[in-house]
Design a protein around this motif. Sequence first.
Motif, short mmCIF file in Angstrom:
data_model
loop_
_atom_site.label_atom_id
_atom_site.label_comp_id
_atom_site.label_asym_id
_atom_site.label_seq_id
_atom_site.Cartn_x
_atom_site.Cartn_y
_atom_site.Cartn_z
N GLU A 41 71.28 -75.25 -15.71
CA GLU A 41 72.49 -74.48 -15.93
C GLU A 41 72.39 -73.15 -15.20
OE1 GLU A 41 73.81 -74.28 -20.06
OE2 GLU A 41 72.45 -75.93 -20.54
N ILE A 42 73.51 -72.49 -15.03
CA ILE A 42 73.52 -71.18 -14.38
C ILE A 42 73.76 -70.12 -15.45
CG2 ILE A 42 74.73 -69.69 -12.75
CD1 ILE A 42 75.37 -72.27 -11.18
N PHE A 43 72.85 -69.14 -15.50
CA PHE A 43 72.97 -68.03 -16.44
C PHE A 43 73.05 -66.74 -15.65
CE2 PHE A 43 71.01 -71.37 -18.93
CZ PHE A 43 71.74 -71.32 -20.11
N ASP A 44 73.83 -65.80 -16.17
CA ASP A 44 73.94 -64.49 -15.55
C ASP A 44 72.81 -63.57 -16.00
OD1 ASP A 44 76.63 -64.82 -14.24
OD2 ASP A 44 77.16 -65.28 -16.32
N LEU A 45 72.33 -63.81 -17.23
CA LEU A 45 71.30 -62.94 -17.80
C LEU A 45 70.32 -63.74 -18.64
CD1 LEU A 45 70.22 -60.05 -18.55
CD2 LEU A 45 71.83 -60.09 -20.47
N MET A 63 66.59 -58.99 -18.94
CA MET A 63 66.40 -57.88 -19.86
C MET A 63 65.40 -58.31 -20.92
SD MET A 63 69.02 -55.88 -22.46
CE MET A 63 70.19 -55.45 -21.19
N PHE A 64 64.46 -57.44 -21.21
CA PHE A 64 63.46 -57.72 -22.24
C PHE A 64 63.76 -56.92 -23.49
CE2 PHE A 64 60.86 -58.25 -18.32
CZ PHE A 64 60.55 -59.58 -18.48
N ILE A 65 63.37 -57.51 -24.63
CA ILE A 65 63.39 -56.79 -25.89
C ILE A 65 61.98 -56.88 -26.48
CG2 ILE A 65 65.82 -56.96 -26.46
CD1 ILE A 65 65.34 -59.49 -27.96
N THR A 66 61.47 -55.76 -26.97
CA THR A 66 60.12 -55.76 -27.53
C THR A 66 59.97 -54.65 -28.55
OG1 THR A 66 57.77 -55.74 -27.02
CG2 THR A 66 59.14 -54.24 -25.75
N GLY A 67 59.03 -54.86 -29.44
CA GLY A 67 58.69 -53.85 -30.43
C GLY A 67 57.32 -53.24 -30.16
N PHE A 68 56.73 -53.59 -29.02
CA PHE A 68 55.37 -53.16 -28.73
C PHE A 68 55.34 -52.25 -27.50
CE2 PHE A 68 55.12 -57.28 -30.82
CZ PHE A 68 54.26 -57.00 -31.87
N VAL A 82 73.89 -54.55 -21.88
CA VAL A 82 74.36 -55.76 -21.18
C VAL A 82 75.59 -55.41 -20.35
CG1 VAL A 82 75.33 -58.07 -21.47
CG2 VAL A 82 73.35 -57.36 -22.85
N GLU A 83 76.52 -54.65 -20.94
CA GLU A 83 77.72 -54.25 -20.19
C GLU A 83 77.35 -53.47 -18.94
OE1 GLU A 83 80.16 -52.10 -22.98
OE2 GLU A 83 80.82 -53.94 -23.97
N ARG A 84 76.39 -52.56 -19.06
CA ARG A 84 75.96 -51.77 -17.90
C ARG A 84 75.40 -52.65 -16.80
NH1 ARG A 84 73.33 -47.91 -21.76
NH2 ARG A 84 74.93 -46.39 -22.17
N MET A 85 74.68 -53.68 -17.18
CA MET A 85 74.09 -54.57 -16.18
C MET A 85 75.15 -55.29 -15.35
SD MET A 85 70.80 -56.23 -18.08
CE MET A 85 69.95 -56.71 -16.58
N PHE A 86 76.34 -55.46 -15.93
CA PHE A 86 77.39 -56.22 -15.26
C PHE A 86 78.60 -55.36 -14.88
CE2 PHE A 86 74.86 -59.35 -17.49
CZ PHE A 86 74.62 -60.25 -16.46
N GLU A 87 78.44 -54.04 -14.90
CA GLU A 87 79.54 -53.14 -14.53
C GLU A 87 80.08 -53.43 -13.13
OE1 GLU A 87 78.02 -49.20 -15.05
OE2 GLU A 87 78.87 -49.02 -17.05
N ASP A 88 79.19 -53.60 -12.16
CA ASP A 88 79.60 -53.85 -10.79
C ASP A 88 80.42 -55.14 -10.71
OD1 ASP A 88 78.28 -51.58 -10.07
OD2 ASP A 88 76.51 -52.61 -9.31
#
Length: 124
Positions: A44-48, A77-82, A112-118
């Motif tokens: 599949e094709i994903f944008d993020l 984009m990564f999410i982490t607590g460390f 996420v919005e910022r990543m796709f502003e352009d």
Amino acid sequence: MIRILLAEDDDAMRTYLTRALEQAGYSVSAVSNGMDAIPLLENEIFDLLLSDIVMPELDGIELAQRCNEISPGTKVMFITGFAAVALRVSRETSNAKMLSKPFHLRDLVLEVERMFEDQALALN
């Protein structure tokens, strides 16, 4: 519609993030680990790719590297607590965004919005 592949091993967090992103208008496919994400990236094709970093089997950094090989146009984009893991990410994946836990869902959606502003500007 922007398509997001979410890889998060914590069930409650995965459900919470999926719901928030869908309510913000994104299409989300969610998996519980990096290994389950690979076939989706191949077919599949994903944008993020939105991935936790610390996961069993295939961590988020390794997943991002595989994603770059399979689908180089997919943003990461990564999410982490460390904090120590965050330092590793900045060394190994310089073009990826990072969001540290805990964060407010509004902050996630804004990033996420910022990543796709352009992309959004090009459509207008």
